[in-house]
Motif scaffolding. Structure first.
Motif, PDB file in Angstrom:
ATOM      1  N   ARG A  23       0.838  -1.213   0.000  1.00  0.00           N
ATOM      2  CA  ARG A  23       0.000   0.000   0.000  1.00  0.00           C
ATOM      3  C   ARG A  23       0.862   1.247   0.000  1.00  0.00           C
ATOM      4  NH1 ARG A  23      -2.275  -1.147   4.951  1.00  0.00           N
ATOM      5  NH2 ARG A  23      -1.949   1.052   5.379  1.00  0.00           N
ATOM      6  N   TRP A  24       1.904   1.269   0.816  1.00  0.00           N
ATOM      7  CA  TRP A  24       2.772   2.450   0.909  1.00  0.00           C
ATOM      8  C   TRP A  24       3.463   2.754  -0.425  1.00  0.00           C
ATOM      9  CZ3 TRP A  24       5.760   1.813   6.165  1.00  0.00           C
ATOM     10  CH2 TRP A  24       4.894   2.154   7.228  1.00  0.00           C
ATOM     11  N   ILE A  25       4.030   1.736  -1.053  1.00  0.00           N
ATOM     12  CA  ILE A  25       4.772   1.989  -2.293  1.00  0.00           C
ATOM     13  C   ILE A  25       3.812   2.335  -3.430  1.00  0.00           C
ATOM     14  CG2 ILE A  25       4.946  -0.398  -3.122  1.00  0.00           C
ATOM     15  CD1 ILE A  25       7.741   2.244  -3.236  1.00  0.00           C
ATOM     16  N   THR A  26       2.649   1.701  -3.450  1.00  0.00           N
ATOM     17  CA  THR A  26       1.650   2.018  -4.469  1.00  0.00           C
ATOM     18  C   THR A  26       1.137   3.447  -4.274  1.00  0.00           C
ATOM     19  OG1 THR A  26       0.998  -0.306  -4.586  1.00  0.00           O
ATOM     20  CG2 THR A  26      -0.537   1.307  -5.511  1.00  0.00           C
ATOM     21  N   GLY A  27       0.822   3.796  -3.029  1.00  0.00           N
ATOM     22  CA  GLY A  27       0.357   5.150  -2.734  1.00  0.00           C
ATOM     23  C   GLY A  27       1.399   6.194  -3.073  1.00  0.00           C
ATOM     24  N   ALA A  28       2.648   5.922  -2.714  1.00  0.00           N
ATOM     25  CA  ALA A  28       3.725   6.871  -3.016  1.00  0.00           C
ATOM     26  C   ALA A  28       3.869   7.054  -4.522  1.00  0.00           C
ATOM     27  CB  ALA A  28       5.040   6.390  -2.401  1.00  0.00           C
ATOM     28  N   PHE A  29       3.768   5.968  -5.272  1.00  0.00           N
ATOM     29  CA  PHE A  29       3.876   6.067  -6.726  1.00  0.00           C
ATOM     30  C   PHE A  29       2.742   6.898  -7.312  1.00  0.00           C
ATOM     31  CE2 PHE A  29       2.912   4.556 -11.013  1.00  0.00           C
ATOM     32  CZ  PHE A  29       4.117   4.821 -11.637  1.00  0.00           C
ATOM     33  N   LEU A  30       1.516   6.653  -6.857  1.00  0.00           N
ATOM     34  CA  LEU A  30       0.368   7.400  -7.376  1.00  0.00           C
ATOM     35  C   LEU A  30       0.491   8.894  -7.057  1.00  0.00           C
ATOM     36  CD1 LEU A  30      -2.536   4.917  -6.587  1.00  0.00           C
ATOM     37  CD2 LEU A  30      -1.627   5.511  -8.850  1.00  0.00           C
ATOM     38  N   ILE A  31       0.933   9.206  -5.853  1.00  0.00           N
ATOM     39  CA  ILE A  31       1.136  10.614  -5.485  1.00  0.00           C
ATOM     40  C   ILE A  31       2.248  11.221  -6.330  1.00  0.00           C
ATOM     41  CG2 ILE A  31       1.945  12.149  -3.638  1.00  0.00           C
ATOM     42  CD1 ILE A  31       0.466  10.201  -1.670  1.00  0.00           C
ATOM     43  N   TYR A  32       3.338  10.505  -6.468  1.00  0.00           N
ATOM     44  CA  TYR A  32       4.491  11.000  -7.239  1.00  0.00           C
ATOM     45  C   TYR A  32       4.109  11.316  -8.681  1.00  0.00           C
ATOM     46  CZ  TYR A  32       8.848  11.015  -9.813  1.00  0.00           C
ATOM     47  OH  TYR A  32       9.874  11.358 -10.657  1.00  0.00           O
ATOM     48  N   GLN A  33       3.329  10.433  -9.298  1.00  0.00           N
ATOM     49  CA  GLN A  33       3.035  10.647 -10.711  1.00  0.00           C
ATOM     50  C   GLN A  33       1.919  11.649 -10.942  1.00  0.00           C
ATOM     51  OE1 GLN A  33       2.111   6.962 -12.647  1.00  0.00           O
ATOM     52  NE2 GLN A  33      -0.043   7.112 -12.220  1.00  0.00           N
ATOM     53  N   SER A  34       1.246  12.116  -9.899  1.00  0.00           N
ATOM     54  CA  SER A  34       0.129  13.037 -10.099  1.00  0.00           C
ATOM     55  C   SER A  34       0.326  14.412  -9.461  1.00  0.00           C
ATOM     56  CB  SER A  34      -1.162  12.417  -9.566  1.00  0.00           C
ATOM     57  OG  SER A  34      -1.053  12.137  -8.186  1.00  0.00           O
ATOM     58  N   TYR A  35       1.210  14.531  -8.477  1.00  0.00           N
ATOM     59  CA  TYR A  35       1.290  15.786  -7.727  1.00  0.00           C
ATOM     60  C   TYR A  35       1.679  16.980  -8.596  1.00  0.00           C
ATOM     61  CZ  TYR A  35       6.376  16.162  -7.473  1.00  0.00           C
ATOM     62  OH  TYR A  35       7.693  16.322  -7.792  1.00  0.00           O
ATOM     63  N   ASP A  36       2.575  16.790  -9.558  1.00  0.00           N
ATOM     64  CA  ASP A  36       2.996  17.928 -10.374  1.00  0.00           C
ATOM     65  C   ASP A  36       1.857  18.460 -11.241  1.00  0.00           C
ATOM     66  OD1 ASP A  36       3.107  15.591 -11.929  1.00  0.00           O
ATOM     67  OD2 ASP A  36       4.579  16.448 -13.295  1.00  0.00           O
ATOM     68  N   ASN A  37       0.922  17.587 -11.618  1.00  0.00           N
ATOM     69  CA  ASN A  37      -0.228  18.042 -12.390  1.00  0.00           C
ATOM     70  C   ASN A  37      -1.221  18.799 -11.505  1.00  0.00           C
ATOM     71  OD1 ASN A  37       0.754  16.804 -14.733  1.00  0.00           O
ATOM     72  ND2 ASN A  37      -0.185  14.879 -14.184  1.00  0.00           N
ATOM     73  N   ILE A  38      -1.244  18.491 -10.237  1.00  0.00           N
ATOM     74  CA  ILE A  38      -2.153  19.176  -9.315  1.00  0.00           C
ATOM     75  C   ILE A  38      -1.598  20.535  -8.919  1.00  0.00           C
ATOM     76  CG2 ILE A  38      -3.059  19.109  -6.940  1.00  0.00           C
ATOM     77  CD1 ILE A  38      -3.480  16.104  -7.369  1.00  0.00           C
ATOM     78  N   PHE A  39      -0.321  20.584  -8.623  1.00  0.00           N
ATOM     79  CA  PHE A  39       0.277  21.798  -8.074  1.00  0.00           C
ATOM     80  C   PHE A  39       0.920  22.695  -9.130  1.00  0.00           C
ATOM     81  CE2 PHE A  39       0.225  18.748  -4.531  1.00  0.00           C
ATOM     82  CZ  PHE A  39      -0.641  19.440  -3.705  1.00  0.00           C
ATOM     83  N   SER A  40       0.761  22.341 -10.394  1.00  0.00           N
ATOM     84  CA  SER A  40       1.327  23.148 -11.472  1.00  0.00           C
ATOM     85  C   SER A  40       0.306  23.245 -12.600  1.00  0.00           C
ATOM     86  CB  SER A  40       2.614  22.501 -11.985  1.00  0.00           C
ATOM     87  OG  SER A  40       2.950  23.002 -13.255  1.00  0.00           O
ATOM     88  N   ALA A  41      -0.097  24.469 -12.921  1.00  0.00           N
ATOM     89  CA  ALA A  41      -1.034  24.670 -14.032  1.00  0.00           C
ATOM     90  C   ALA A  41      -0.412  24.183 -15.338  1.00  0.00           C
ATOM     91  CB  ALA A  41      -1.420  26.138 -14.135  1.00  0.00           C
ATOM     92  N   ALA A  42       0.884  24.387 -15.493  1.00  0.00           N
ATOM     93  CA  ALA A  42       1.565  23.921 -16.700  1.00  0.00           C
ATOM     94  C   ALA A  42       1.533  22.395 -16.789  1.00  0.00           C
ATOM     95  CB  ALA A  42       3.005  24.426 -16.724  1.00  0.00           C
ATOM     96  N   GLY A  43       1.700  21.737 -15.647  1.00  0.00           N
ATOM     97  CA  GLY A  43       1.641  20.279 -15.620  1.00  0.00           C
ATOM     98  C   GLY A  43       0.260  19.769 -16.005  1.00  0.00           C
ATOM     99  N   MET A  44      -0.777  20.440 -15.500  1.00  0.00           N
ATOM    100  CA  MET A  44      -2.143  20.030 -15.846  1.00  0.00           C
ATOM    101  C   MET A  44      -2.409  20.277 -17.327  1.00  0.00           C
ATOM    102  SD  MET A  44      -4.853  18.525 -14.743  1.00  0.00           S
ATOM    103  CE  MET A  44      -4.910  18.661 -12.957  1.00  0.00           C
ATOM    104  N   ASP A  45      -1.948  21.413 -17.858  1.00  0.00           N
ATOM    105  CA  ASP A  45      -2.113  21.693 -19.285  1.00  0.00           C
ATOM    106  C   ASP A  45      -1.435  20.619 -20.132  1.00  0.00           C
ATOM    107  OD1 ASP A  45      -3.553  23.998 -18.762  1.00  0.00           O
ATOM    108  OD2 ASP A  45      -1.835  25.342 -19.033  1.00  0.00           O
ATOM    109  N   GLU A  46      -0.247  20.228 -19.718  1.00  0.00           N
ATOM    110  CA  GLU A  46       0.484  19.186 -20.439  1.00  0.00           C
ATOM    111  C   GLU A  46      -0.288  17.870 -20.420  1.00  0.00           C
ATOM    112  OE1 GLU A  46       4.680  16.811 -19.910  1.00  0.00           O
ATOM    113  OE2 GLU A  46       4.624  18.925 -19.326  1.00  0.00           O
ATOM    114  N   PHE A  47      -0.886  17.542 -19.278  1.00  0.00           N
ATOM    115  CA  PHE A  47      -1.652  16.304 -19.166  1.00  0.00           C
ATOM    116  C   PHE A  47      -2.921  16.372 -20.018  1.00  0.00           C
ATOM    117  CE2 PHE A  47      -4.347  13.199 -16.741  1.00  0.00           C
ATOM    118  CZ  PHE A  47      -3.635  12.072 -17.135  1.00  0.00           C
ATOM    119  N   GLU A  48      -3.572  17.536 -20.056  1.00  0.00           N
ATOM    120  CA  GLU A  48      -4.743  17.713 -20.921  1.00  0.00           C
ATOM    121  C   GLU A  48      -4.364  17.470 -22.380  1.00  0.00           C
ATOM    122  OE1 GLU A  48      -7.000  21.337 -20.442  1.00  0.00           O
ATOM    123  OE2 GLU A  48      -6.881  21.166 -18.258  1.00  0.00           O
TER     124      GLU A  48
END
Length: 148
Positions: A23-48
């Motif tokens: 659970r810890w490693i899976t959770g850490a991976f999911l947070i790692y791969q998504s946090y930059d899209n949440i905390f960066s408008a540029a990251g979210m634009d790139e994902f869109e």
């Protein structure tokens, strides 16, 4: 006794610890791969743009939904809270990812998303294990139903 060692049955007592670590490693991976899209408008634009490239409907809506789902499921897995729900949501998100993005790739290209599908299924069916907020809630519920 010999069958215990042949089948390594003494290791079963560490099953809850194994679930905790997974659970810890899976959770850490999911947070790692998504946090930059949440905390960066540029990251979210790139994902869109990424979702647009693969034909996702309404990427301006699906991008934040996907990213927030991954981020929140990561937190829930780490805490072991609502683990079965987080497992179902993770399974859904990554089935869509395999279908929409990875389908034309070879098997190694599928692998990261496919593993997350099956981790989601595991957490949805097995739950979080003894070392989790879910277990604390269940113990409280059980105690409230059957006070000593």
């Amino acid at each position: 006794m010999k069958a215990d060692w042949l089948l390594l049955t003494p290791l079963a007592r560490f099953g809850d610890l194994g679930l905790l670590l997974l659970r810890w490693i899976t959770g850490a991976f999911l947070i790692y791969q998504s946090y930059d899209n949440i905390f960066s408008a540029a990251g979210m634009d790139e994902f869109e743009k990424f979702l647009t490239q693969f034909g996702f409907p309404a990427p301006e809506l699906t991008a934040p939904l996907c990213v927030w789902a991954q981020f929140l499921c990561g937190i829930l897995f780490i805490l072991g809270l609502l683990t079965r729900w987080a497992g179902l949501l993770t399974t859904f998100v990554f089935i869509v990812a395999v279908w929409m993005v990875h389908w034309p790739q070879d098997f190694p290209g599928w692998w990261p998303a496919l593993i997350l599908v099956f981790l989601g299924i595991l957490f949805a069916t097995a739950g979080a294990g003894r070392y989790s907020a879910d277990a604390l809630i269940e113990r409280r519920r059980s105690h409230d139903r059957h006070p000593a």
